[in-house]
Design an enzyme around this catalytic site. Structure first.
Site, PDB file in Angstrom:
ATOM      1  N   ASP A 212      46.436  38.059  39.707  1.00  0.00           N
ATOM      2  CA  ASP A 212      46.526  37.438  38.120  1.00  0.00           C
ATOM      3  C   ASP A 212      45.999  39.361  37.212  1.00  0.00           C
ATOM      4  O   ASP A 212      45.182  39.708  36.675  1.00  0.00           O
ATOM      5  CB  ASP A 212      44.936  37.411  37.415  1.00  0.00           C
ATOM      6  N   ASN A 217      42.166  42.179  33.128  1.00  0.00           N
ATOM      7  CA  ASN A 217      40.955  42.186  34.536  1.00  0.00           C
ATOM      8  C   ASN A 217      41.044  43.969  35.177  1.00  0.00           C
ATOM      9  O   ASN A 217      41.239  43.803  36.015  1.00  0.00           O
ATOM     10  CB  ASN A 217      42.221  41.064  34.987  1.00  0.00           C
ATOM     11  N   ASP A 229      37.960  40.618  38.836  1.00  0.00           N
ATOM     12  CA  ASP A 229      38.665  38.966  38.943  1.00  0.00           C
ATOM     13  C   ASP A 229      38.715  38.669  39.473  1.00  0.00           C
ATOM     14  O   ASP A 229      40.869  38.396  39.349  1.00  0.00           O
ATOM     15  CB  ASP A 229      38.990  38.783  37.157  1.00  0.00           C
TER      16      ASP A 229
END
Length: 337
Positions: A212, A217, A229
């Site tokens: 992700d 992030n 994350d």
């Protein structure tokens, strides 16, 4: 997740959070602040210090309470182990802290809710990147992937074929999340995307990836670029960690992507044919996002944030995006992107 556990998770009290943090052997001052997180419950907790703190963040812990039913204990531990491997390889990440017994994961006494503690770190999200910053990021991702390719996840999910997209489509259909006015069109479009992309996945190497890696992030602390994350860490093609950084289709996005990949290739080979996977990966993300919201609708936070979810307008906008992906995939020759 039972109704009782759900209610407890949705309404974690400061006292519960403080008790959880103090289980690590520190003393909390009582100051707790909820941090932005839809999927989990995350809190910043101030802890007491016997002396002068080593840094301005040393007197804080970040407590992450995992949503019950989302991940198994084994899956969470694989996430932790991967992050720790990366930290050991000098990849700037935020590794979970160990409790006195050496574990990185604890369960609340009352319910099957698992949590971990992390150090607080500094950094800011950047919306724009210079060429040198993109190059630095490309090299960092390549180093992450060198470690990611050295072992395999046993429990974490995979994107290894179009089955990933079909699985989330099936949920939306079986749960009746889609209104009758768009369900048939939606199903046809997603199934066509899956069918066209299926042979594109064959033979593509898979590895452990962040999963992700969008700009939110990636934290910058002066010249340090830190990846955070890893909640969605998975097994997937390497391109999964590249396309979300510059997801656009315009010339600027293509140029930025090329800078990242060129820098990546100074550490690790990258198969540019896999760039054609960007469009199906984009489609799978759209379908999964809708399925995710629908699954979480009983969480009071979700209706407040996603006010238009489930409306005719929402699904029409989703269809426009998916139709555009289908058109690109069926018009652009395979291997050209």
């Amino acid at each position: 997740m039972t109704d009782e556990v759900s209610k407890f998770f949705f309404n974690l009290t400061p006292d519960r959070v403080l008790d959880a943090v103090e289980a690590s052997g520190v003393r909390a001052t009582g100051r707790v602040m909820a941090l932005n997180s839809m999927e989990n419950r995350v809190y910043q907790v101030e802890i007491e210090s016997d002396g002068e703190p080593e840094s301005r963040f040393a007197n804080f812990r970040v407590a992450k309470f995992y949503r019950p039913g989302r991940w198994s204990v084994e899956e969470i531990l694989e996430e932790h182990e991967f992050i720790s491997e990366l930290a050991g390889g000098d990849i700037p990440v935020v590794a979970p802290l160990k409790f006195p017994d050496g574990s990185t994961l604890k369960k609340l006494k009352e319910y099957e809710i698992w949590y971990a503690l992390f150090p607080r770190v500094g950094g800011r999200i950047r919306d724009e990147y210079s060429e040198s910053e993109l190059e630095r990021l490309g090299r960092l991702i390549a180093r992450l992937h060198l470690i990611g390719a050295s072992k395999r996840f046993k429990k974490r999910w995979k994107i290894e074929s179009s089955e990933y997209g079909r699985r989330h489509l099936e949920y939306l259909l079986s749960s009746k999340a889609l209104p009758d006015s768009v369900a048939g069109h939606y199903q046809r479009v997603v199934e066509q995307i899956c069918t066209v992309s299926e042979p594109w996945f064959k033979g593509v190497p898979l590895l452990r990836v962040h999963g992700d890696l969008h700009l939110g992030n990636i934290l910058w602390d002066n010249e340090l670029c830190r990846l955070v994350d890893f909640d969605d860490t998975m097994t997937a093609p390497a391109v999964q960690d590249i396309w979300l950084i510059c997801p656009g289709r315009d010339a600027e996005a293509v140029k930025s992507r090329e800078i990242i990949i060129s820098a990546y290739e100074s550490f690790r080979e990258f198969n540019r044919e896999t760039l054609r996977l960007i469009e199906p990966l984009r489609a799978f993300r759209i379908v999964r996002f809708s399925a995710w919201i629908h699954r979480r609708w009983q969480d009071p936070a979700f209706p407040r944030v996603f006010e238009e979810f489930g409306t005719e307008k929402y699904w029409r906008e989703q269809l426009i995006a998916l139709d555009e992906i289908r058109e690109i995939m069926t018009v652009v020759p395979a291997g050209v992107y």
